[in-house]
Write a protein that holds these residues in place. Structure first.
Motif, PDB file in Angstrom:
ATOM      1  N   THR A   1       0.848  -1.192   0.000  1.00 56.29           N
ATOM      2  CA  THR A   1       0.000   0.000   0.000  1.00 56.29           C
ATOM      3  C   THR A   1       0.889   1.249   0.000  1.00 56.29           C
TER       4      THR A   1
ATOM      5  N   ASP B   1      -3.204   5.424  -2.043  1.00 54.11           N
ATOM      6  CA  ASP B   1      -4.092   4.272  -1.883  1.00 54.11           C
ATOM      7  C   ASP B   1      -5.046   4.510  -0.709  1.00 54.11           C
TER       8      ASP B   1
ATOM      9  N   LYS C   1      -7.255  -0.405  -1.276  1.00 54.96           N
ATOM     10  CA  LYS C   1      -6.212  -1.438  -1.340  1.00 54.96           C
ATOM     11  C   LYS C   1      -6.492  -2.531  -0.318  1.00 54.96           C
TER      12      LYS C   1
ATOM     13  N   ALA D   1      -0.956   5.977   3.381  1.00 58.25           N
ATOM     14  CA  ALA D   1      -2.191   5.893   2.605  1.00 58.25           C
ATOM     15  C   ALA D   1      -3.290   6.750   3.220  1.00 58.25           C
TER      16      ALA D   1
END
Length: 359
Positions: free
Chosen positions: A104, A108, A146, A129
């Protein structure tokens, strides 16, 4: 990596100090920390393996992986190959780093329940993220996260997802190529109904593709001090995690692996511990209701999700005046602003003391 939130247990320290001033001492019901002895056979296994001059296998000993697969089959109807089991240095560590270990990146999305254990949000931040609390992943519409975290039985509110609900989420995730991970650390403690695993064939069929389940021995076997947990599921994802963890040195110490093997091979101590918690849960539930609290959800896990229809910090402050420390619901998201989380993991004597003070 994004900035970390303030550590919740430091925020509550003034109320802990106030509760500790009670003439009969504090009753700490804020953390779900085991207080009962680690079972003797587990300690014996740890001692026998104490001569451990070499490095432990990151993937886990064959005995440990077989014991974990055997426990999943015996207790939860889940069939996994032992190679699809991976031990962790406590499941909080695994949860915190799992999105990053799966690749990740910034930009994301990691989604998790709106009312949730704070480490799910931290797992997104560590990967850089975007984090998104949601009532249901199904609300994400056209977005493709994700990783999506589930937690059933849930911390803090003890809610349990049904087979049908989990099955719908699995279908949704697979259509989008999303990794679906369920924190199942309280799976041995369903009170109103039996919690199904994300890996249950009734949920996901004959395949674990795209799925990971996370398990803790802290709650099951009083092993919080051992830092002992594991995940299981999609063999491809487990191999990915293993490759990263080998490079990062995330290996469970050999003696702890031996202790985990003994713990997972035995169900008797779990039955005994469950009976202890059931008694404490009943005592505390009666006392809270008599004191004007309403207990909501709380179908599973080791907490009561309670409210007096007032701001949670008002409840925390009032109970601290009586020497009882509880966790404010806002630790777990804004959806908890009028609830408190009350653990029933204290000793029988402390639970009785809390019940007396509440009455």
């Amino acid at each position: 990596m994004k900035d970390m939130p303030e550590f919740p247990w430091e925020v509550i320290l003034p109320h802990r100090r106030r509760a500790a001033e009670h003439p009969d001492g504090i009753v700490n019901l804020a953390m779900g920390e085991p207080v009962d002895p680690t079972p003797g056979p587990i300690r014996d296994a740890l001692a026998r393996a104490a001569d451990a001059p070499g490095y432990p296998p990151t993937e886990g000993t064959p005995e440990l992986r077989a014991a974990a697969a055997g426990w999943l089959s015996r207790r939860h109807g889940v069939r996994v190959d032992p190679s699809a089991v991976l031990p962790a240095v406590g499941t909080k560590e695994l949860i915190a780093w799992l999105p990053a270990m799966l690749g990740t990146r910034p930009g994301d999305l990691v989604a998790f329940p709106r009312l949730a254990f704070p480490t799910f949000d931290v797992s997104a931040r560590l990967a850089g993220a975007d984090s998104r609390p949601v009532d249901s992943p199904l609300d994400l519409a056209g977005e493709r996260p994700k990783v999506v975290w589930l937690n059933s039985p849930a911390n803090p509110d003890g809610s349990i997802l049904s087979v049908a609900e989990l099955r719908e989420l699995v279908a949704w995730a697979r259509e989008r190529g999303v990794v679906l991970a369920n924190d199942e650390c309280y799976i041995e403690y369903g009170w109103e109904r039996r919690p199904p695993s994300l890996l249950d064939p009734r949920v996901c069929g004959d395949s674990h593709d795209g799925l990971l389940a996370v398990y803790s021995l802290s709650k099951r076997s009083n092993l919080a001090g051992y830092r002992a947990g594991f995940c299981a599921g999609d063999p491809h994802l487990v191999r990915r995690l293993l490759a990263v963890r080998k490079h990062a040195g995330h290996a469970v110490p050999g003696p702890v692996q031996a202790a985990m093997t003994a713990a997972l091979d035995d169900d008797t101590h779990v039955t005994e511990q469950r009976a202890r918690y059931a008694r404490r849960r009943e005592t505390l539930s009666r006392a809270l209701r008599s004191a004007g609290f309403r207990i909501e959800r709380s179908e599973g896990g080791l907490f009561l999700w309670a409210t007096r229809d007032e701001p949670c910090w008002t409840t925390v402050k009032d109970l601290a005046e009586h020497g009882i420390l509880v966790a404010p619901g806002t630790f777990y998201g804004t959806a908890g602003e009028r609830h408190v989380r009350i653990a029933f993991t204290a000793t029988d004597e402390r639970i009785a003391a809390a019940a007396g003070r509440l009455s």
